[in-house]
Scaffold this motif. Structure first.
Motif, short mmCIF file in Angstrom:
data_model
loop_
_atom_site.label_atom_id
_atom_site.label_comp_id
_atom_site.label_asym_id
_atom_site.label_seq_id
_atom_site.Cartn_x
_atom_site.Cartn_y
_atom_site.Cartn_z
N ALA A 1 0.84 -1.21 0.00
CA ALA A 1 0.00 0.00 0.00
C ALA A 1 0.87 1.26 0.00
N ARG A 2 1.97 1.21 0.76
CA ARG A 2 2.88 2.37 0.81
C ARG A 2 3.53 2.60 -0.55
N SER A 3 3.97 1.54 -1.19
CA SER A 3 4.64 1.71 -2.49
C SER A 3 3.62 2.17 -3.54
N GLU A 4 2.38 1.69 -3.44
CA GLU A 4 1.34 2.14 -4.37
C GLU A 4 1.06 3.63 -4.16
N SER B 1 -6.45 12.08 -7.88
CA SER B 1 -7.74 11.64 -7.35
C SER B 1 -7.58 10.34 -6.54
N LYS B 2 -6.80 9.41 -7.05
CA LYS B 2 -6.58 8.15 -6.32
C LYS B 2 -5.81 8.39 -5.03
N LEU B 3 -4.85 9.32 -5.07
CA LEU B 3 -4.08 9.65 -3.87
C LEU B 3 -5.00 10.24 -2.79
N VAL C 1 4.49 10.32 2.20
CA VAL C 1 3.36 11.23 1.98
C VAL C 1 2.29 11.04 3.07
N GLY C 2 2.08 9.83 3.54
CA GLY C 2 1.09 9.59 4.61
C GLY C 2 1.49 10.30 5.90
#
Length: 194
Positions: free
Chosen positions: A16-19, A36-38, A83-84
Motif C-alpha cells: 500500500a505504501r509503495s502504491e 484523485s486516487k491519492l 506522503v502519509g
C-alpha cells in the motif's frame, strides 16, 4: 498465503505504501487520475486526524481542504514514500491552527458584551509579566547589602524620607546618599539584566 511482517510492517502495508508513493510521483507530474486516487487513498486518514481533535464538521472539512491544498502546493517537495506521514503532521498543524483561532473568537448573545473596550483592562500576559518582573526586582533587592536595602526602602517610601533622616538612621553622611543610591541602582540594573 500468510501475511508476513518485517519490522512490524506487513507485506500488505508495504504494498500500500509503495502504491501510494507511485501515486504521489504521478500526481507531482500532473496526472489528475493519480491525484484523485491519492486523495481517495488518504482521505480517511486525514478525516480521522481531524476528528481526533474533536473539530466541528465544518472545521474538519475546512482543515481537510487546507491539507489537500498544502499537499498540492508542496507535492514536488514531499518524499513520496512518506506522503502519509506528511499528511498526518500537516493535518495536526492545521487542526491546531483552527483551535487557536477558535479560542480568539467570542460568541455571545448579550447586547452589552462589546461595550467594554479591550484596551481598558490589562491583558493577562501583561499582568503575568509584571508579576514576574516584580519577583525579579525583589530578589535583586534582597541580594544587596542590608544597609543599601534600608536606604532604598526609605527613598522609595511614600513620601520619601528626607536625606537628613536617612543620614541619621543609617549613619551615612548626607553627601554620600546620592552616590550610594547611584551605585545601588546600577547594581540592580546589572542583576536584573543577568
Amino acid at each position: 498465503m500468510p501475511n508476513l511482517s518485517v519490522g512490524g510492517v506487513t507485506d500488505h502495508e508495504m504494498q500500500a505504501r509503495s502504491e501510494a508513493a507511485g501515486l504521489a510521483i504521478l500526481a507531482a507530474a500532473g496526472d489528475q487520475a493519480a491525484w484523485s486516487k491519492l486523495v481517495d487513498h488518504y482521505a480517511r486518514l486525514v478525516w480521522a486526524v481531524t476528528r481526533s481533535f474533536r473539530l466541528t464538521d465544518s472545521d474538519a472539512s475546512d482543515v481537510s481542504q487546507m491539507v489537500w491544498l498544502r499537499l498540492l502546493e508542496h507535492i514536488d517537495r514531499v518524499d513520496p514514500v512518506r506522503v502519509g506521514a506528511w499528511l498526518v503532521v500537516t493535518t495536526r498543524r492545521e487542526c491546531l491552527r483552527v483551535l487557536a483561532f477558535r479560542k480568539r473568537v467570542l460568541l455571545t448573545y448579550e447586547s452589552d458584551a462589546f461595550e467594554v473596550v479591550a484596551g481598558d483592562q490589562p491583558e493577562l500576559d501583561a499582568e503575568l509579566l509584571a508579576d514576574e518582573r516584580a519577583v525579579d526586582v525583589r530578589r535583586a533587592l534582597e541580594s544587596l547589602p542590608d544597609r543599601w536595602q534600608q536606604m532604598l526602602g526609605m527613598l522609595m517610601a511614600d513620601p520619601p524620607a528626607p536625606y537628613a533622616e536617612i543620614s541619621e538612621r543609617l549613619d551615612i553622611p548626607i553627601g554620600s546618599i546620592g552616590p550610594i543610591r547611584g551605585r545601588c541602582l546600577e547594581k540592580l540594573r546589572v542583576l536584573l539584566a543577568s
